[in-house]
Write a protein that holds these residues in place. Structure first.
Motif, PDB file in Angstrom:
ATOM      1  N   PHE B   7       0.816  -1.210   0.000  1.00 45.19           N
ATOM      2  CA  PHE B   7       0.000   0.000   0.000  1.00 45.19           C
ATOM      3  C   PHE B   7       0.856   1.269   0.000  1.00 45.19           C
ATOM      4  CE2 PHE B   7      -2.748  -3.270   1.736  1.00 45.19           C
ATOM      5  CZ  PHE B   7      -3.934  -3.051   1.047  1.00 45.19           C
ATOM      6  N   ALA B   8       0.220   2.351  -0.448  1.00 45.59           N
ATOM      7  CA  ALA B   8       0.799   3.700  -0.428  1.00 45.59           C
ATOM      8  C   ALA B   8       2.152   3.731  -1.162  1.00 45.59           C
ATOM      9  CB  ALA B   8       0.875   4.222   1.000  1.00 45.59           C
ATOM     10  N   TRP B   9       3.174   4.401  -0.600  1.00 44.78           N
ATOM     11  CA  TRP B   9       4.416   4.546  -1.369  1.00 44.78           C
ATOM     12  C   TRP B   9       5.137   3.216  -1.574  1.00 44.78           C
ATOM     13  CZ3 TRP B   9       8.397   2.953   1.602  1.00 44.78           C
ATOM     14  CH2 TRP B   9       8.419   3.267   2.967  1.00 44.78           C
ATOM     15  N   GLU B  59      -4.123  -8.534  10.451  1.00 44.29           N
ATOM     16  CA  GLU B  59      -3.853  -8.155  11.844  1.00 44.29           C
ATOM     17  C   GLU B  59      -2.448  -7.568  11.895  1.00 44.29           C
ATOM     18  OE1 GLU B  59      -5.617  -8.192  14.595  1.00 44.29           O
ATOM     19  OE2 GLU B  59      -7.376  -9.343  13.942  1.00 44.29           O
ATOM     20  N   LEU B  60      -2.334  -6.377  12.468  1.00 47.30           N
ATOM     21  CA  LEU B  60      -1.038  -5.718  12.589  1.00 47.30           C
ATOM     22  C   LEU B  60      -0.105  -6.560  13.460  1.00 47.30           C
ATOM     23  CD1 LEU B  60      -0.146  -2.954  11.490  1.00 47.30           C
ATOM     24  CD2 LEU B  60      -0.624  -2.014  13.761  1.00 47.30           C
ATOM     25  N   PHE B  76       3.049  -1.885   4.460  1.00 47.17           N
ATOM     26  CA  PHE B  76       2.626  -0.502   4.235  1.00 47.17           C
ATOM     27  C   PHE B  76       3.360   0.453   5.164  1.00 47.17           C
ATOM     28  CE2 PHE B  76      -0.664  -3.062   6.458  1.00 47.17           C
ATOM     29  CZ  PHE B  76      -0.567  -2.555   7.733  1.00 47.17           C
ATOM     30  N   PRO B  78       3.588   3.666   7.972  1.00 51.15           N
ATOM     31  CA  PRO B  78       2.740   3.994   9.120  1.00 51.15           C
ATOM     32  C   PRO B  78       1.435   4.652   8.644  1.00 51.15           C
ATOM     33  CG  PRO B  78       4.996   4.574   9.601  1.00 51.15           C
ATOM     34  CD  PRO B  78       4.959   4.157   8.150  1.00 51.15           C
ATOM     35  N   MET B  79       0.349   4.294   9.297  1.00 54.41           N
ATOM     36  CA  MET B  79      -0.976   4.717   8.830  1.00 54.41           C
ATOM     37  C   MET B  79      -1.248   6.184   9.162  1.00 54.41           C
ATOM     38  SD  MET B  79      -2.611   1.152  10.103  1.00 54.41           S
ATOM     39  CE  MET B  79      -1.224   0.694  11.102  1.00 54.41           C
ATOM     40  N   THR B  80      -2.036   6.808   8.321  1.00 56.99           N
ATOM     41  CA  THR B  80      -2.385   8.220   8.527  1.00 56.99           C
ATOM     42  C   THR B  80      -3.895   8.404   8.360  1.00 56.99           C
ATOM     43  OG1 THR B  80      -1.799   8.648   6.208  1.00 56.99           O
ATOM     44  CG2 THR B  80      -0.129   9.163   7.843  1.00 56.99           C
ATOM     45  N   GLY B  81      -4.641   7.743   9.232  1.00 56.74           N
ATOM     46  CA  GLY B  81      -6.098   7.877   9.187  1.00 56.74           C
ATOM     47  C   GLY B  81      -6.567   9.105   9.940  1.00 56.74           C
ATOM     48  N   GLY B  82      -7.861   9.187  10.126  1.00 64.31           N
ATOM     49  CA  GLY B  82      -8.450  10.282  10.904  1.00 64.31           C
ATOM     50  C   GLY B  82      -8.643  11.550  10.112  1.00 64.31           C
TER      51      GLY B  82
END
Lengths: 150, 82
Positions: B7-9, B59-60, B76, B78-82
């Motif tokens: 995911f992502a980069w 599951e992380l 992936f 680190p997540m950047t939700g919110g």
């Protein structure tokens, strides 16, 4: 009594006011807290879009786990989490959480807990798109540190 | 057969959102070593392991987690939700 959290992961926009119309409608509810996140423009006002990628399947699972934990820790009467993905324009809503409880302290604490965990434990990744190109938003150490208080 | 998702980069650097691999790796860390040895793009993507998170069957977990019985591995940032 644990509440049953409602969780939505979607591309479509949502209306915070409409979502709250029937939220927490129970005799035991004494306070409702809501938080909404919106797409912030860059300092120069040149954000074209915020693109949000997610991990279908894990996203729903992770949020369900976080919300279930909130319902266990605090005596909530209602709990709602909506999070969007896809390309969003500046000013558009990204997500919202709402918590209802008998008293305000529980509703506030649960909402903060949900936000802290959604930030760094729900598999979403934000990318800022401008005319010059695209850049992934980096996670902050302070986001990870925020989990330690729970 | 193990399904690997990016995911992502990480997805952008490797150039694919998912692939199926045949691996004898016992842990996530060993799987990463196998990938890195395969092609330059993997070496570039996995250069800084501290900037990469991993989930096993959604599951992380961490890099030393065992892969036995795992069907889906996801890498992936680190997540950047919110």
């Amino acid at each position: 009594m644990a509440c049953t959290p409602r969780i939505r992961v979607q591309t479509e926009t949502f209306d915070t006011g409409a979502e709250l119309a029937a939220f927490g409608a129970q005799p035991r509810t004494g306070g409702i807290v809501t938080f909404s996140g919106v797409v912030r423009d860059l300092a120069g006002g040149d954000l074209t879009a915020m693109e949000i990628e997610h991990y279908p399947g894990m996203t729903e699972r992770a949020i369900a786990g976080i919300a279930a934990e909130a319902c266990t820790r605090w005596d909530l009467t209602d709990c709602l989490v909506i999070h969007r993905y896809g390309a969003l324009a500046p000013g558009q809503p990204i997500m919202m959480v709402a918590t209802a409880a008998g008293h305000r302290a529980e509703a506030f604490a649960a909402a903060e807990f949900l936000m802290d965990y959604l930030k760094s434990r729900a598999p979403f990744w934000k990318k800022e798109i401008t005319a010059e190109g695209a850049e992934w938003v980096a996670a902050k150490d302070s986001d990870e540190d925020a989990l330690k208080r729970w | 057969m193990t399904e690997i998702l990016y995911f992502a980069w990480l997805r952008e650097r490797i150039g694919t959102p998912r692939e199926t691999v045949e691996t004898g790796a016992a842990t996530v860390r060993e799987l990463v070593s196998e990938l890195v040895a395969r092609e330059e793009r993997y070496a570039v993507a996995f250069e800084n392991l501290s900037a990469i998170r991993v989930a096993l069957d959604q599951e992380l977990t961490d890099m030393d987690a065992p892969l036995m019985g795992v069907r889906e591995v996801a890498f992936f940032p680190p997540m950047t939700g919110g």
